[in-house]
Motif scaffolding. Structure first.
Motif, short mmCIF file in Angstrom:
data_model
loop_
_atom_site.label_atom_id
_atom_site.label_comp_id
_atom_site.label_asym_id
_atom_site.label_seq_id
_atom_site.Cartn_x
_atom_site.Cartn_y
_atom_site.Cartn_z
N GLN A 384 36.68 28.19 61.74
CA GLN A 384 36.83 26.56 61.20
C GLN A 384 37.25 26.32 60.00
OE1 GLN A 384 34.25 24.78 59.60
NE2 GLN A 384 35.61 22.87 60.05
N LEU A 385 36.69 26.78 58.98
CA LEU A 385 37.02 26.69 57.54
C LEU A 385 38.45 26.95 57.25
CD1 LEU A 385 33.91 27.66 55.82
CD2 LEU A 385 34.71 25.36 55.97
N MET A 386 39.09 28.14 57.79
CA MET A 386 40.35 28.41 57.39
C MET A 386 41.26 27.60 58.09
SD MET A 386 39.79 32.74 58.07
CE MET A 386 41.25 33.16 57.18
N ASN A 387 41.02 27.03 59.39
CA ASN A 387 41.97 26.05 59.88
C ASN A 387 41.81 24.59 59.50
OD1 ASN A 387 43.14 27.73 61.48
ND2 ASN A 387 41.69 27.43 63.48
N ASP A 388 40.69 24.38 58.59
CA ASP A 388 40.63 22.86 58.04
C ASP A 388 41.56 22.91 56.95
OD1 ASP A 388 39.51 20.59 57.48
OD2 ASP A 388 37.89 21.33 56.35
N SER A 389 42.61 22.70 57.07
CA SER A 389 43.66 22.53 56.07
C SER A 389 45.20 22.04 56.82
CB SER A 389 44.25 23.84 55.48
OG SER A 389 45.18 23.87 54.48
N GLU A 390 45.82 21.16 55.79
CA GLU A 390 46.90 20.49 56.35
C GLU A 390 48.00 21.63 56.38
OE1 GLU A 390 49.30 18.21 53.03
OE2 GLU A 390 47.22 17.77 52.85
N PHE A 391 47.78 22.72 56.01
CA PHE A 391 48.87 23.88 55.79
C PHE A 391 48.53 24.96 56.64
CE2 PHE A 391 48.44 21.96 51.18
CZ PHE A 391 49.62 21.44 51.26
N GLY A 392 49.54 25.82 56.95
CA GLY A 392 49.29 26.95 57.65
C GLY A 392 50.63 27.91 57.52
N LEU A 393 50.68 28.46 56.35
CA LEU A 393 51.77 29.58 55.89
C LEU A 393 51.30 30.74 56.38
CD1 LEU A 393 54.58 29.80 55.20
CD2 LEU A 393 53.57 30.04 52.61
N SER A 394 50.15 31.35 55.79
CA SER A 394 49.72 32.59 56.12
C SER A 394 48.24 32.79 56.07
CB SER A 394 50.37 33.80 55.16
OG SER A 394 49.67 33.83 53.91
N ALA A 395 47.47 33.64 56.62
CA ALA A 395 46.09 33.74 56.74
C ALA A 395 45.75 35.23 56.75
CB ALA A 395 45.44 32.78 57.72
N ALA A 396 44.75 35.61 56.18
CA ALA A 396 44.36 37.06 56.21
C ALA A 396 42.99 37.43 56.45
CB ALA A 396 44.65 37.70 54.60
N VAL A 397 42.61 38.44 57.07
CA VAL A 397 41.35 38.98 57.41
C VAL A 397 40.95 40.22 57.05
CG1 VAL A 397 39.73 39.33 59.43
CG2 VAL A 397 40.82 37.15 59.41
N PHE A 398 39.90 40.72 56.50
CA PHE A 398 39.48 42.27 56.13
C PHE A 398 38.53 42.55 56.86
CE2 PHE A 398 42.02 40.08 52.86
CZ PHE A 398 42.69 41.25 52.15
N SER A 399 38.79 43.41 57.73
CA SER A 399 37.75 44.14 58.61
C SER A 399 38.11 45.52 58.94
CB SER A 399 37.60 43.20 59.77
OG SER A 399 36.95 43.91 60.84
N ARG A 400 36.93 46.35 59.38
CA ARG A 400 37.60 47.50 59.90
C ARG A 400 37.58 47.55 61.26
NH1 ARG A 400 33.68 49.10 55.66
NH2 ARG A 400 34.28 50.92 54.37
N ASP A 401 37.18 46.59 61.95
CA ASP A 401 37.25 46.32 63.32
C ASP A 401 38.63 45.59 63.44
OD1 ASP A 401 37.28 45.56 66.13
OD2 ASP A 401 35.05 45.31 66.00
N LEU A 402 39.80 46.42 63.92
CA LEU A 402 40.96 45.62 64.04
C LEU A 402 40.98 44.90 65.11
CD1 LEU A 402 43.24 48.76 62.91
CD2 LEU A 402 42.27 46.93 61.63
N ASN A 403 40.45 45.34 66.38
CA ASN A 403 40.41 44.47 67.54
C ASN A 403 39.64 43.00 67.27
OD1 ASN A 403 42.06 46.27 69.21
ND2 ASN A 403 40.01 47.12 69.62
N ALA A 404 38.58 43.01 66.67
CA ALA A 404 38.02 41.76 66.13
C ALA A 404 38.97 40.80 65.25
CB ALA A 404 36.55 41.99 65.41
N ALA A 405 39.42 41.62 64.34
CA ALA A 405 40.31 40.77 63.46
C ALA A 405 41.46 40.16 64.02
CB ALA A 405 40.78 41.71 62.28
N GLU A 406 42.08 41.10 64.86
CA GLU A 406 43.33 40.71 65.56
C GLU A 406 42.88 39.31 66.45
OE1 GLU A 406 47.18 42.35 67.98
OE2 GLU A 406 45.59 43.59 67.43
N ALA A 407 41.71 39.25 67.02
CA ALA A 407 41.24 38.33 67.72
C ALA A 407 41.00 36.84 67.16
CB ALA A 407 39.92 38.58 68.69
N ILE A 408 40.75 37.14 65.71
CA ILE A 408 40.50 35.96 64.95
C ILE A 408 41.91 35.34 64.68
CG2 ILE A 408 40.02 35.38 62.62
CD1 ILE A 408 37.57 37.52 62.68
N GLY A 409 42.77 36.35 64.37
CA GLY A 409 44.24 35.74 64.16
C GLY A 409 44.85 35.08 65.26
N GLN A 410 44.41 35.13 66.36
CA GLN A 410 44.78 34.46 67.70
C GLN A 410 44.57 33.12 67.59
OE1 GLN A 410 47.06 35.56 69.71
NE2 GLN A 410 47.07 38.02 69.66
#
Length: 461
Positions: A384-410
């Motif tokens: 919610q906070l990452m999307n709370d912006s007028e911008f959207g160029l890139s975003a990053a998630v740091f996690s050992r669970d790649l499937n969970a991180a990729e699901a966040i990216g979606q």
């Protein structure tokens, strides 16, 4: 009307470059010669174009030391890092040269009743590139090389802070044997830069810069049916999940926030950390930032150079002051960096906590060695906070669970999504943005689609 462009170095405020500005007669002459050269160039084969573009890279790399020094003096890049942009520019250009034949290949449909149908990719004509000062070669090459490889002519205007970059690129192409007039630079006033974009012979404009200037470019082209690519601002977030490799996350995110003095469209400006890791993240991040060395960029020991100008630095100091007045807490003592002072381009790096999204430092692009850090309870709050912006160029998630991180990216509203990485361009991926971060894309095979038009052939015997 001012007819001279002056470039002052952020190192010491001295006049570094002085160039005459082109008038409209000179601009029209450049358009005419580029259009004439492009009619011949579009008839050449891709292999011939590739040979010239590859030769250009050899000429360009031969000037590495000179180019690195110029970058240092024009925009304040520490000399220890300046050559990295030279090499990165060559790597990115090579990739776009290598994929050109496949990206520009005809799309053929299966024959039916001896009818042949296929789609060709034809050059647009003249491409006008408006490049910024912060990564002047990397941003320009994103369009210049694929535009030429696709058979277009190119007119290049660099930011007034980095005029020598345009000259170096054009000279390298000249030495490589590119036909006269096909690729030219122009030093222009803001009025004439807009006037050039409005000329009927311009078929596409590729602009990298601020949202405000991007709007002006878009408005200037309204109703003209000219192609337009926009790479604009960013307020890029990173999220450190509870299962992240903390050491790797801290090192990567802080570098993503501080490299080039934070003057990157995809630098990390907002950091969200799971509460379980928040205290440890803060301790490690502050310790790392304290080890940066703020100094003259021509000193090989410097790891953090000045911002591009005192005015740019003071705007960020105002953002910080606004946040502190609203309750934010600074984690880095500016006294650790003696060159820091109001009215100076030398700005101390800073991390802020107790921030919120009402503050400018969490809403507006800072473009500085500055990041706000907030704790979060879970993935849902982080998204919610990452999307709370007028911008959207890139975003990053740091996690050992790649499937969970990729699901966040979606679920994130962004042009590029990273896992365990940030502030990086892979030339095989489309570089694009959503919301106020831009329109269109560069790099990858899709980037060639922006610089060509499809032409369908339907041949019946």
């Amino acid at each position: 009307m001012q007819n001279t462009q002056l470039t002052y170095s952020p190192i010491d405020g001295s006049l570094y470059v002085e160039r005459p500005l082109a008038d409209r007669a000179q601009i029209q002459q450049a358009i005419t010669s580029a259009a004439r050269a492009q009619k011949q160039w579009r008839q050449t084969g891709i292999a011939h174009r590739a040979a010239i573009c590859s030769a250009m890279l050899e000429c360009f790399l031969a000037r590495s030391d000179e180019i690195a020094e110029q970058l240092c003096w024009m925009m304040g890049r520490p000399i220890r890092y300046a050559r990295g942009e030279v090499n990165g520019t060559a790597d990115r250009a090579r990739y776009m040269i290598e994929i050109a034949e496949q990206a520009l290949a005809d799309i053929r449909l299966p024959e039916k009743d001896e009818i042949r149908c296929y789609i060709k990719r034809e050059p647009l004509g003249l491409v006008y590139v408006i490049a910024p000062w912060n990564y002047p070669y990397l941003t320009a090459i994103n369009t210049v090389v694929p535009a030429l490889m696709a058979g277009n002519g190119v007119l290049l205007k660099h930011a007034p802070q980095t005029p020598l970059c345009a000259e170096q690129l054009v000279e390298s192409f000249r030495e490589a044997g590119l036909p006269d007039g096909l690729f030219q630079f122009l030093h222009l006033s803001s009025d004439n830069a807009q006037w050039l974009a409005q000329q009927a012979q311009i078929d596409h404009v590729a602009f990298t810069g601020s949202v405000a200037t991007g709007r002006k470019v878009e408005q200037a082209l309204a109703g003209r049916f000219t192609g337009l690519g926009l790479e604009l601002g960013g307020k890029d977030p990173a999220y450190i999940r509870a299962d992240a490799d903390l050491g790797r996350a801290v090192e990567t995110v802080i570098d993503g926030a501080m490299f080039n003095s934070g003057q990157s469209c995809c630098s990390i400006e907002r950091i969200y950390v799971h509460r379980d890791l928040y205290p440890a993240f803060i301790d490690r991040a502050v310790n790392l930032v304290k080890h940066y060395r703020l100094g003259r960029p021509d000193d090989p020991e410097t790891t953090l150079g000045p911002m591009v100008s005192a005015g740019a630095a003071d705007l960020v100091r105002a953002q910080i002051a606004e946040a502190l007045a609203a309750g934010a807490e600074p984690l880095v003592d500016p006294a650790l960096f003696p060159l820091e002072k109001p009215g100076s381009p030398y700005m101390a790096p800073q991390l802020l906590v107790n921030v919120n999204h009402k503050m400018l430092v969490m809403r507006e692009e800072s473009f500085a060695p500055l990041a706000g850090i907030m704790p979060v309870d879970d993935d849902r709050q982080a998204i919610q906070l990452m999307n709370d912006s007028e911008f959207g160029l890139s975003a990053a998630v740091f996690s050992r669970d790649l499937n969970a991180a990729e699901a966040i990216g979606q679920q994130l509203e962004t042009g590029t999504f990273f896992v365990n990485r940030c502030d990086y361009l892979e030339p095989g991926l489309a570089w694009t943005g959503v919301k106020n971060s831009g329109r269109g894309c560069s790099l990858s095979s899709l980037g060639y689609g922006q610089l060509t038009r499809p032409k369908s052939f339907h041949i019946r015997p």
